[in-house]
Motif scaffolding. Structure first.
Motif, PDB file in Angstrom:
ATOM      1  N   MET A 175       0.841  -1.204   0.000  1.00 23.07           N
ATOM      2  CA  MET A 175       0.000   0.000   0.000  1.00 23.07           C
ATOM      3  C   MET A 175       0.873   1.250   0.000  1.00 23.07           C
ATOM      4  SD  MET A 175      -3.012  -1.244   2.586  1.00 23.07           S
ATOM      5  CE  MET A 175      -4.058   0.186   2.462  1.00 23.07           C
ATOM      6  N   PHE A 176       1.971   1.213   0.751  1.00 19.92           N
ATOM      7  CA  PHE A 176       2.894   2.343   0.776  1.00 19.92           C
ATOM      8  C   PHE A 176       3.449   2.589  -0.631  1.00 19.92           C
ATOM      9  CE2 PHE A 176       7.223   4.000   1.041  1.00 19.92           C
ATOM     10  CZ  PHE A 176       7.017   5.161   1.775  1.00 19.92           C
ATOM     11  N   GLY A 177       3.860   1.522  -1.298  1.00 16.64           N
ATOM     12  CA  GLY A 177       4.389   1.653  -2.652  1.00 16.64           C
ATOM     13  C   GLY A 177       3.374   2.245  -3.606  1.00 16.64           C
ATOM     14  N   LEU A 178       2.151   1.747  -3.548  1.00 13.08           N
ATOM     15  CA  LEU A 178       1.101   2.277  -4.426  1.00 13.08           C
ATOM     16  C   LEU A 178       0.784   3.724  -4.109  1.00 13.08           C
ATOM     17  CD1 LEU A 178      -1.370  -0.732  -4.624  1.00 13.08           C
ATOM     18  CD2 LEU A 178       0.046   0.184  -6.466  1.00 13.08           C
ATOM     19  N   SER A 179       0.846   4.083  -2.835  1.00 14.89           N
ATOM     20  CA  SER A 179       0.471   5.430  -2.416  1.00 14.89           C
ATOM     21  C   SER A 179       1.569   6.458  -2.646  1.00 14.89           C
ATOM     22  CB  SER A 179       0.121   5.446  -0.921  1.00 14.89           C
ATOM     23  OG  SER A 179      -1.057   4.735  -0.692  1.00 14.89           O
ATOM     24  N   VAL A 180       2.788   6.084  -2.360  1.00 14.84           N
ATOM     25  CA  VAL A 180       3.878   7.063  -2.366  1.00 14.84           C
ATOM     26  C   VAL A 180       4.714   6.975  -3.643  1.00 14.84           C
ATOM     27  CG1 VAL A 180       5.938   7.836  -1.130  1.00 14.84           C
ATOM     28  CG2 VAL A 180       3.919   7.105   0.145  1.00 14.84           C
ATOM     29  N   VAL A 181       5.111   5.778  -4.012  1.00 10.83           N
ATOM     30  CA  VAL A 181       5.973   5.627  -5.177  1.00 10.83           C
ATOM     31  C   VAL A 181       5.174   5.754  -6.475  1.00 10.83           C
ATOM     32  CG1 VAL A 181       7.603   4.099  -6.346  1.00 10.83           C
ATOM     33  CG2 VAL A 181       7.553   4.181  -3.853  1.00 10.83           C
ATOM     34  N   PHE A 182       4.005   5.126  -6.525  1.00  7.70           N
ATOM     35  CA  PHE A 182       3.213   5.107  -7.745  1.00  7.70           C
ATOM     36  C   PHE A 182       1.915   5.900  -7.623  1.00  7.70           C
ATOM     37  CE2 PHE A 182       5.508   1.006  -7.650  1.00  7.70           C
ATOM     38  CZ  PHE A 182       6.399   1.279  -8.664  1.00  7.70           C
ATOM     39  N   GLY A 183       1.823   6.746  -6.618  1.00  6.57           N
ATOM     40  CA  GLY A 183       0.624   7.541  -6.412  1.00  6.57           C
ATOM     41  C   GLY A 183       0.985   8.966  -6.060  1.00  6.57           C
ATOM     42  N   TYR A 184       0.000   9.663  -5.562  1.00  9.40           N
ATOM     43  CA  TYR A 184       0.197  11.055  -5.173  1.00  9.40           C
ATOM     44  C   TYR A 184      -0.734  11.356  -4.006  1.00  9.40           C
ATOM     45  CZ  TYR A 184       0.058  16.135  -5.372  1.00  9.40           C
ATOM     46  OH  TYR A 184       0.123  17.460  -5.043  1.00  9.40           O
ATOM     47  N   ALA A 185      -0.256  12.097  -3.041  1.00  6.38           N
ATOM     48  CA  ALA A 185      -1.038  12.490  -1.858  1.00  6.38           C
ATOM     49  C   ALA A 185      -1.546  11.280  -1.080  1.00  6.38           C
ATOM     50  CB  ALA A 185      -2.194  13.394  -2.248  1.00  6.38           C
ATOM     51  N   GLY A 186      -0.820  10.185  -1.176  1.00  6.79           N
ATOM     52  CA  GLY A 186      -1.211   8.976  -0.467  1.00  6.79           C
ATOM     53  C   GLY A 186      -2.249   8.141  -1.186  1.00  6.79           C
ATOM     54  N   LEU A 187      -2.651   8.568  -2.376  1.00  7.80           N
ATOM     55  CA  LEU A 187      -3.681   7.859  -3.130  1.00  7.80           C
ATOM     56  C   LEU A 187      -3.049   6.992  -4.217  1.00  7.80           C
ATOM     57  CD1 LEU A 187      -5.909  10.948  -3.224  1.00  7.80           C
ATOM     58  CD2 LEU A 187      -6.644   8.764  -2.289  1.00  7.80           C
ATOM     59  N   PRO A 188      -3.441   5.721  -4.286  1.00  7.76           N
ATOM     60  CA  PRO A 188      -2.853   4.847  -5.304  1.00  7.76           C
ATOM     61  C   PRO A 188      -3.278   5.270  -6.710  1.00  7.76           C
ATOM     62  CG  PRO A 188      -4.712   3.761  -4.260  1.00  7.76           C
ATOM     63  CD  PRO A 188      -4.476   5.048  -3.506  1.00  7.76           C
ATOM     64  N   HIS A 189      -2.347   5.154  -7.628  1.00 10.43           N
ATOM     65  CA  HIS A 189      -2.600   5.354  -9.059  1.00 10.43           C
ATOM     66  C   HIS A 189      -2.949   6.796  -9.449  1.00 10.43           C
ATOM     67  CE1 HIS A 189      -2.521   1.030  -9.048  1.00 10.43           C
ATOM     68  NE2 HIS A 189      -3.667   0.931  -8.398  1.00 10.43           N
ATOM     69  N   LEU A 190      -2.780   7.753  -8.565  1.00  5.03           N
ATOM     70  CA  LEU A 190      -3.069   9.153  -8.896  1.00  5.03           C
ATOM     71  C   LEU A 190      -1.774   9.828  -9.328  1.00  5.03           C
ATOM     72  CD1 LEU A 190      -5.109  11.532  -8.917  1.00  5.03           C
ATOM     73  CD2 LEU A 190      -4.429  11.964  -6.548  1.00  5.03           C
ATOM     74  N   ARG A 191      -1.849  10.611 -10.374  1.00  3.56           N
ATOM     75  CA  ARG A 191      -0.663  11.325 -10.866  1.00  3.56           C
ATOM     76  C   ARG A 191      -0.607  12.709 -10.229  1.00  3.56           C
ATOM     77  NH1 ARG A 191      -1.920   9.989 -16.968  1.00  3.56           N
ATOM     78  NH2 ARG A 191      -1.592   7.749 -16.897  1.00  3.56           N
ATOM     79  N   ALA A 192       0.619  13.145  -9.964  1.00  8.07           N
ATOM     80  CA  ALA A 192       0.830  14.470  -9.380  1.00  8.07           C
ATOM     81  C   ALA A 192       0.304  15.560 -10.304  1.00  8.07           C
ATOM     82  CB  ALA A 192       2.318  14.687  -9.108  1.00  8.07           C
ATOM     83  N   GLY A 193      -0.218  16.610  -9.702  1.00  6.54           N
ATOM     84  CA  GLY A 193      -0.689  17.759 -10.455  1.00  6.54           C
ATOM     85  C   GLY A 193      -2.067  17.604 -11.062  1.00  6.54           C
ATOM     86  N   ARG A 194      -2.738  16.476 -10.800  1.00  6.21           N
ATOM     87  CA  ARG A 194      -4.053  16.237 -11.394  1.00  6.21           C
ATOM     88  C   ARG A 194      -5.208  16.740 -10.529  1.00  6.21           C
ATOM     89  NH1 ARG A 194      -4.466  12.968 -16.104  1.00  6.21           N
ATOM     90  NH2 ARG A 194      -2.387  13.003 -16.990  1.00  6.21           N
ATOM     91  N   ILE A 195      -4.936  16.976  -9.237  1.00  2.58           N
ATOM     92  CA  ILE A 195      -5.966  17.518  -8.350  1.00  2.58           C
ATOM     93  C   ILE A 195      -5.367  18.695  -7.581  1.00  2.58           C
ATOM     94  CG2 ILE A 195      -7.225  15.333  -8.132  1.00  2.58           C
ATOM     95  CD1 ILE A 195      -5.922  14.942  -5.391  1.00  2.58           C
ATOM     96  N   SER A 196      -6.226  19.527  -7.051  1.00  2.00           N
ATOM     97  CA  SER A 196      -5.743  20.695  -6.312  1.00  2.00           C
ATOM     98  C   SER A 196      -5.090  20.257  -4.997  1.00  2.00           C
ATOM     99  CB  SER A 196      -6.907  21.638  -6.010  1.00  2.00           C
ATOM    100  OG  SER A 196      -7.757  21.072  -5.027  1.00  2.00           O
ATOM    101  N   THR A 197      -4.250  21.119  -4.476  1.00  2.00           N
ATOM    102  CA  THR A 197      -3.577  20.831  -3.209  1.00  2.00           C
ATOM    103  C   THR A 197      -4.588  20.657  -2.085  1.00  2.00           C
ATOM    104  OG1 THR A 197      -1.668  22.092  -3.954  1.00  2.00           O
ATOM    105  CG2 THR A 197      -1.841  21.681  -1.588  1.00  2.00           C
ATOM    106  N   ARG A 198      -5.621  21.468  -2.078  1.00  5.70           N
ATOM    107  CA  ARG A 198      -6.651  21.365  -1.047  1.00  5.70           C
ATOM    108  C   ARG A 198      -7.358  20.010  -1.111  1.00  5.70           C
ATOM    109  NH1 ARG A 198      -9.978  26.576  -0.129  1.00  5.70           N
ATOM    110  NH2 ARG A 198      -7.913  27.077   0.591  1.00  5.70           N
ATOM    111  N   ALA A 199      -7.706  19.574  -2.316  1.00  5.09           N
ATOM    112  CA  ALA A 199      -8.345  18.260  -2.475  1.00  5.09           C
ATOM    113  C   ALA A 199      -7.382  17.149  -2.067  1.00  5.09           C
ATOM    114  CB  ALA A 199      -8.806  18.065  -3.911  1.00  5.09           C
ATOM    115  N   ALA A 200      -6.110  17.302  -2.452  1.00  3.14           N
ATOM    116  CA  ALA A 200      -5.109  16.292  -2.099  1.00  3.14           C
ATOM    117  C   ALA A 200      -4.973  16.158  -0.588  1.00  3.14           C
ATOM    118  CB  ALA A 200      -3.761  16.649  -2.724  1.00  3.14           C
ATOM    119  N   LEU A 201      -5.002  17.275   0.114  1.00  2.00           N
ATOM    120  CA  LEU A 201      -4.882  17.238   1.568  1.00  2.00           C
ATOM    121  C   LEU A 201      -6.073  16.523   2.208  1.00  2.00           C
ATOM    122  CD1 LEU A 201      -3.313  18.050   4.068  1.00  2.00           C
ATOM    123  CD2 LEU A 201      -4.492  20.233   4.030  1.00  2.00           C
TER     124      LEU A 201
END
Length: 165
Positions: A31-57
């Motif tokens: 889960m850590f790998g999916l969230s941090v290495v292959f995800g963004y903001a702790g979410l699996p499969h999400l690419r960086a810059g695709r959602i706002s910082t507020r939503a990511a938080l």
């Protein structure tokens, strides 16, 4: 993992406890790998810059709650040893994995980080399969259930690597 180690300190040491500890570690590390290495903001499969910082938080807070739930569930598995989990414990564990992937699928679709084929695969393997285990694995040991869920998470890693390219 701290809760798992704490529960293990009161358990009888043996191969079963070792298997539970390894499966728990693989589940959480996957889960850590999916969230941090292959995800963004702790979410699996999400690419960086695709959602706002507020939503990511906000979504990161939800994922953190799911991970905390996993800790409670995994410590329960260690406490029950080779016995099957009570219904509420089984549902908490399987539901936490399904919730984790649900957050990833929903944000992946909403942010257009995932194509239709990957989304369908993630729904089947990441959401439907853990929910089916919660429903049908009434006589399965908690240890075997964690192994199955760890395999679910590990099955998503190759897809995450492919999605990076």
């Amino acid at each position: 993992m701290v809760q798992v180690v704490n529960a293990a300190s009161d358990a009888r040491y043996g191969i079963g406890l070792l298997a539970t500890a390894i499966a728990s570690f693989v589940l959480v590390a996957g889960m850590f790998g999916l969230s941090v290495v292959f995800g963004y903001a702790g979410l699996p499969h999400l690419r960086a810059g695709r959602i706002s910082t507020r939503a990511a938080l906000g979504l990161h807070c939800l994922v953190t709650g799911v991970v905390a739930t996993m800790g409670v569930s995994l410590s329960s598995v260690v406490s029950h040893g080779s016995d099957s989990l009570p219904d509420d414990g089984r549902w908490l564990l399987c539901g936490a994995v399904a919730a984790y992937f649900t957050l990833g699928v929903v944000t992946g679709v909403a942010s257009r980080s995932s194509d239709a084929q990957r989304t369908i695969s993630r729904i089947i393997t990441g959401i439907a399969l853990p929910l089916l285990l919660g429903l049908l694995a009434t006589d399965v040991s908690g240890r075997a259930l964690v192994v199955c869920l760890a395999l679910v998470v590990l099955a998503h890693l190759p897809g995450a690597v492919a999605g990076m390219h």
